[in-house]
Design a protein around this motif. Structure first.
Motif, PDB file in Angstrom:
ATOM      1  N   PHE A   1       4.804 -11.561 -13.187  1.00 47.56           N
ATOM      2  CA  PHE A   1       5.110 -12.195 -11.905  1.00 47.56           C
ATOM      3  C   PHE A   1       3.889 -12.942 -11.367  1.00 47.56           C
ATOM      4  CE2 PHE A   1       5.577 -12.185  -7.256  1.00 47.56           C
ATOM      5  CZ  PHE A   1       6.780 -12.883  -7.152  1.00 47.56           C
ATOM      6  N   SER A   2       2.727 -12.332 -11.472  1.00 51.87           N
ATOM      7  CA  SER A   2       1.495 -12.971 -10.988  1.00 51.87           C
ATOM      8  C   SER A   2       1.234 -14.276 -11.723  1.00 51.87           C
ATOM      9  CB  SER A   2       0.302 -12.022 -11.174  1.00 51.87           C
ATOM     10  OG  SER A   2       0.464 -10.872 -10.388  1.00 51.87           O
ATOM     11  N   ILE A   3       1.356 -14.266 -13.026  1.00 55.95           N
ATOM     12  CA  ILE A   3       1.106 -15.473 -13.820  1.00 55.95           C
ATOM     13  C   ILE A   3       2.158 -16.536 -13.533  1.00 55.95           C
ATOM     14  CG2 ILE A   3       1.062 -16.395 -16.173  1.00 55.95           C
ATOM     15  CD1 ILE A   3      -0.247 -13.639 -16.960  1.00 55.95           C
ATOM     16  N   SER A   4       3.421 -16.124 -13.450  1.00 54.40           N
ATOM     17  CA  SER A   4       4.499 -17.099 -13.230  1.00 54.40           C
ATOM     18  C   SER A   4       4.428 -17.751 -11.854  1.00 54.40           C
ATOM     19  CB  SER A   4       5.875 -16.449 -13.430  1.00 54.40           C
ATOM     20  OG  SER A   4       6.169 -15.560 -12.375  1.00 54.40           O
ATOM     21  N   THR A   5       3.786 -17.095 -10.898  1.00 53.71           N
ATOM     22  CA  THR A   5       3.653 -17.685  -9.560  1.00 53.71           C
ATOM     23  C   THR A   5       2.298 -18.356  -9.348  1.00 53.71           C
ATOM     24  OG1 THR A   5       2.970 -15.540  -8.661  1.00 53.71           O
ATOM     25  CG2 THR A   5       5.319 -16.118  -8.482  1.00 53.71           C
ATOM     26  N   GLY A   6       1.502 -18.406 -10.403  1.00 53.08           N
ATOM     27  CA  GLY A   6       0.231 -19.119 -10.324  1.00 53.08           C
ATOM     28  C   GLY A   6      -0.951 -18.285  -9.872  1.00 53.08           C
ATOM     29  N   PHE A   7      -0.784 -16.983  -9.745  1.00 56.86           N
ATOM     30  CA  PHE A   7      -1.876 -16.113  -9.310  1.00 56.86           C
ATOM     31  C   PHE A   7      -2.374 -15.269 -10.489  1.00 56.86           C
ATOM     32  CE2 PHE A   7       0.292 -17.196  -5.396  1.00 56.86           C
ATOM     33  CZ  PHE A   7      -0.780 -17.568  -4.593  1.00 56.86           C
TER      34      PHE A   7
ATOM     35  N   ILE B   1       2.632   3.085 -16.266  1.00 57.13           N
ATOM     36  CA  ILE B   1       1.531   2.121 -16.244  1.00 57.13           C
ATOM     37  C   ILE B   1       1.921   0.834 -16.975  1.00 57.13           C
ATOM     38  CG2 ILE B   1      -0.854   1.691 -16.975  1.00 57.13           C
ATOM     39  CD1 ILE B   1      -0.574   3.754 -14.686  1.00 57.13           C
ATOM     40  N   VAL B   2       2.539   0.962 -18.141  1.00 59.64           N
ATOM     41  CA  VAL B   2       2.915  -0.221 -18.936  1.00 59.64           C
ATOM     42  C   VAL B   2       3.976  -1.055 -18.212  1.00 59.64           C
ATOM     43  CG1 VAL B   2       4.022  -0.972 -21.089  1.00 59.64           C
ATOM     44  CG2 VAL B   2       2.196   0.741 -21.149  1.00 59.64           C
ATOM     45  N   VAL B   3       4.989  -0.406 -17.657  1.00 57.96           N
ATOM     46  CA  VAL B   3       6.039  -1.146 -16.936  1.00 57.96           C
ATOM     47  C   VAL B   3       5.437  -1.870 -15.735  1.00 57.96           C
ATOM     48  CG1 VAL B   3       8.108  -0.878 -15.505  1.00 57.96           C
ATOM     49  CG2 VAL B   3       7.969   0.249 -17.739  1.00 57.96           C
ATOM     50  N   TRP B   4       4.598  -1.178 -14.958  1.00 57.16           N
ATOM     51  CA  TRP B   4       3.931  -1.830 -13.818  1.00 57.16           C
ATOM     52  C   TRP B   4       3.143  -3.046 -14.294  1.00 57.16           C
ATOM     53  CZ3 TRP B   4      -1.454  -1.795 -14.111  1.00 57.16           C
ATOM     54  CH2 TRP B   4      -2.073  -2.572 -13.137  1.00 57.16           C
ATOM     55  N   PHE B   5       2.338  -2.864 -15.344  1.00 56.66           N
ATOM     56  CA  PHE B   5       1.469  -3.942 -15.806  1.00 56.66           C
ATOM     57  C   PHE B   5       2.273  -5.162 -16.250  1.00 56.66           C
ATOM     58  CE2 PHE B   5      -0.678  -6.216 -19.213  1.00 56.66           C
ATOM     59  CZ  PHE B   5      -1.830  -6.627 -18.548  1.00 56.66           C
ATOM     60  N   ILE B   6       3.301  -4.950 -17.038  1.00 59.42           N
ATOM     61  CA  ILE B   6       4.091  -6.072 -17.553  1.00 59.42           C
ATOM     62  C   ILE B   6       4.770  -6.831 -16.417  1.00 59.42           C
ATOM     63  CG2 ILE B   6       6.148  -6.674 -18.904  1.00 59.42           C
ATOM     64  CD1 ILE B   6       5.292  -4.419 -20.864  1.00 59.42           C
TER      65      ILE B   6
ATOM     66  N   ASN C   1      -5.241  -6.673 -12.769  1.00 60.50           N
ATOM     67  CA  ASN C   1      -4.343  -5.694 -13.389  1.00 60.50           C
ATOM     68  C   ASN C   1      -4.878  -5.233 -14.741  1.00 60.50           C
ATOM     69  OD1 ASN C   1      -2.616  -5.989 -11.236  1.00 60.50           O
ATOM     70  ND2 ASN C   1      -1.110  -7.214 -12.346  1.00 60.50           N
ATOM     71  N   MET C   2      -5.457  -6.157 -15.503  1.00 61.93           N
ATOM     72  CA  MET C   2      -5.996  -5.808 -16.820  1.00 61.93           C
ATOM     73  C   MET C   2      -7.101  -4.760 -16.691  1.00 61.93           C
ATOM     74  SD  MET C   2      -5.837  -6.223 -20.086  1.00 61.93           S
ATOM     75  CE  MET C   2      -5.012  -7.744 -20.428  1.00 61.93           C
ATOM     76  N   ILE C   3      -7.898  -4.878 -15.661  1.00 58.08           N
ATOM     77  CA  ILE C   3      -8.964  -3.888 -15.435  1.00 58.08           C
ATOM     78  C   ILE C   3      -8.356  -2.515 -15.163  1.00 58.08           C
ATOM     79  CG2 ILE C   3     -10.853  -3.234 -13.874  1.00 58.08           C
ATOM     80  CD1 ILE C   3     -11.308  -6.336 -13.535  1.00 58.08           C
ATOM     81  N   PHE C   4      -7.361  -2.473 -14.279  1.00 53.20           N
ATOM     82  CA  PHE C   4      -6.685  -1.199 -14.005  1.00 53.20           C
ATOM     83  C   PHE C   4      -6.003  -0.660 -15.262  1.00 53.20           C
ATOM     84  CE2 PHE C   4      -7.012  -2.424  -9.500  1.00 53.20           C
ATOM     85  CZ  PHE C   4      -7.380  -1.207  -8.953  1.00 53.20           C
ATOM     86  N   LEU C   5      -5.382  -1.551 -16.035  1.00 47.95           N
ATOM     87  CA  LEU C   5      -4.722  -1.130 -17.274  1.00 47.95           C
ATOM     88  C   LEU C   5      -5.723  -0.452 -18.206  1.00 47.95           C
ATOM     89  CD1 LEU C   5      -2.106  -1.207 -19.074  1.00 47.95           C
ATOM     90  CD2 LEU C   5      -3.071  -3.299 -20.050  1.00 47.95           C
TER      91      LEU C   5
ATOM     92  N   GLY D   1       0.812  -1.211   0.000  1.00 46.31           N
ATOM     93  CA  GLY D   1       0.000   0.000   0.000  1.00 46.31           C
ATOM     94  C   GLY D   1       0.845   1.260   0.000  1.00 46.31           C
ATOM     95  N   ALA D   2       1.930   1.262   0.774  1.00 46.44           N
ATOM     96  CA  ALA D   2       2.807   2.441   0.827  1.00 46.44           C
ATOM     97  C   ALA D   2       3.482   2.691  -0.513  1.00 46.44           C
ATOM     98  CB  ALA D   2       3.856   2.245   1.921  1.00 46.44           C
ATOM     99  N   VAL D   3       3.982   1.629  -1.143  1.00 45.25           N
ATOM    100  CA  VAL D   3       4.645   1.786  -2.447  1.00 45.25           C
ATOM    101  C   VAL D   3       3.641   2.251  -3.498  1.00 45.25           C
ATOM    102  CG1 VAL D   3       5.813   0.530  -4.312  1.00 45.25           C
ATOM    103  CG2 VAL D   3       6.487   0.139  -1.934  1.00 45.25           C
ATOM    104  N   MET D   4       2.457   1.617  -3.510  1.00 49.04           N
ATOM    105  CA  MET D   4       1.432   2.018  -4.482  1.00 49.04           C
ATOM    106  C   MET D   4       0.984   3.465  -4.258  1.00 49.04           C
ATOM    107  SD  MET D   4      -0.976  -1.376  -4.797  1.00 49.04           S
ATOM    108  CE  MET D   4      -2.257  -0.463  -5.636  1.00 49.04           C
ATOM    109  N   MET D   5       0.891   3.857  -2.988  1.00 49.32           N
ATOM    110  CA  MET D   5       0.475   5.225  -2.701  1.00 49.32           C
ATOM    111  C   MET D   5       1.519   6.226  -3.188  1.00 49.32           C
ATOM    112  SD  MET D   5      -1.011   6.964   0.743  1.00 49.32           S
ATOM    113  CE  MET D   5      -2.316   5.757   0.785  1.00 49.32           C
ATOM    114  N   GLY D   6       2.788   5.926  -2.941  1.00 48.32           N
ATOM    115  CA  GLY D   6       3.849   6.807  -3.431  1.00 48.32           C
ATOM    116  C   GLY D   6       3.825   6.939  -4.943  1.00 48.32           C
ATOM    117  N   TRP D   7       3.644   5.828  -5.632  1.00 48.33           N
ATOM    118  CA  TRP D   7       3.574   5.833  -7.097  1.00 48.33           C
ATOM    119  C   TRP D   7       2.356   6.630  -7.564  1.00 48.33           C
ATOM    120  CZ3 TRP D   7       0.558   1.749  -9.992  1.00 48.33           C
ATOM    121  CH2 TRP D   7       0.704   1.877 -11.375  1.00 48.33           C
TER     122      TRP D   7
END
Length: 144
Positions: free
Chosen positions: A111-117, A101-106, A124-128, A68-74
């Motif tokens: 990472f989410s897909i590679s870890t099974g989530f 936005i593109v760097v965050w999304f990629i 993320n696609m919705i936010f994108l 939350g802190a990192v996302m808030m700063g961004w």
């Protein structure tokens, strides 16, 4: 594009960015509620999430606060870009918003897909889409 359409898309970006700030703040001040939210997304048909002991649950709350802190700063940086240089239609503002936005999304989605989530990648696609629709709509306004 007319100035009124630019302002429409600009307000859209401000609202979405403030939504991300609110979401980020929720991770910090309401980690238990956010745990329920994420459990519904990641473990809808399983009770796996209920077997975390107190130490693991505390660590998850810590990670939510950190995220939350990192996302808030961004998001605050994005909001500043929107309120100042983006509003003045400075080219660098459009590219800074889009690249961020593109760097965050990629990275996040890979990472989410590679870890099974994969569910997080869907979120993320919705936010994108919420960001990229107005960025695509305003692209011509930044070409001088």
């Amino acid at each position: 594009m007319t100035r009124s359409w630019f302002r429409f898309w600009w307000y859209w970006l401000i609202i979405v960015t403030c939504g991300v700030i609110f979401f980020s703040f929720s991770l910090i001040i309401a980690p238990d509620f956010m745990q329920i939210f994420f459990d519904a997304i990641f473990f809808p048909a399983s009770s796996t999430h209920t077997i975390f002991n107190e130490v693991a649950s505390s660590y998850i709350k810590f990670l939510y606060g950190l995220l939350g802190a990192v996302m808030m700063g961004w998001s605050v940086a994005l909001l500043y870009i929107l309120l100042k240089p983006f509003c003045r239609q400075e080219d660098e503002a459009w590219y800074a918003m889009t690249a961020s936005i593109v760097v965050w999304f990629i990275i996040d989605s890979s990472f989410s897909i590679s870890t099974g989530f994969w569910q997080n990648a869907v979120l993320n696609m919705i936010f994108l889409l919420f960001f990229m629709i107005p960025l695509a709509a305003t692209y011509q306004d930044f070409k001088k």
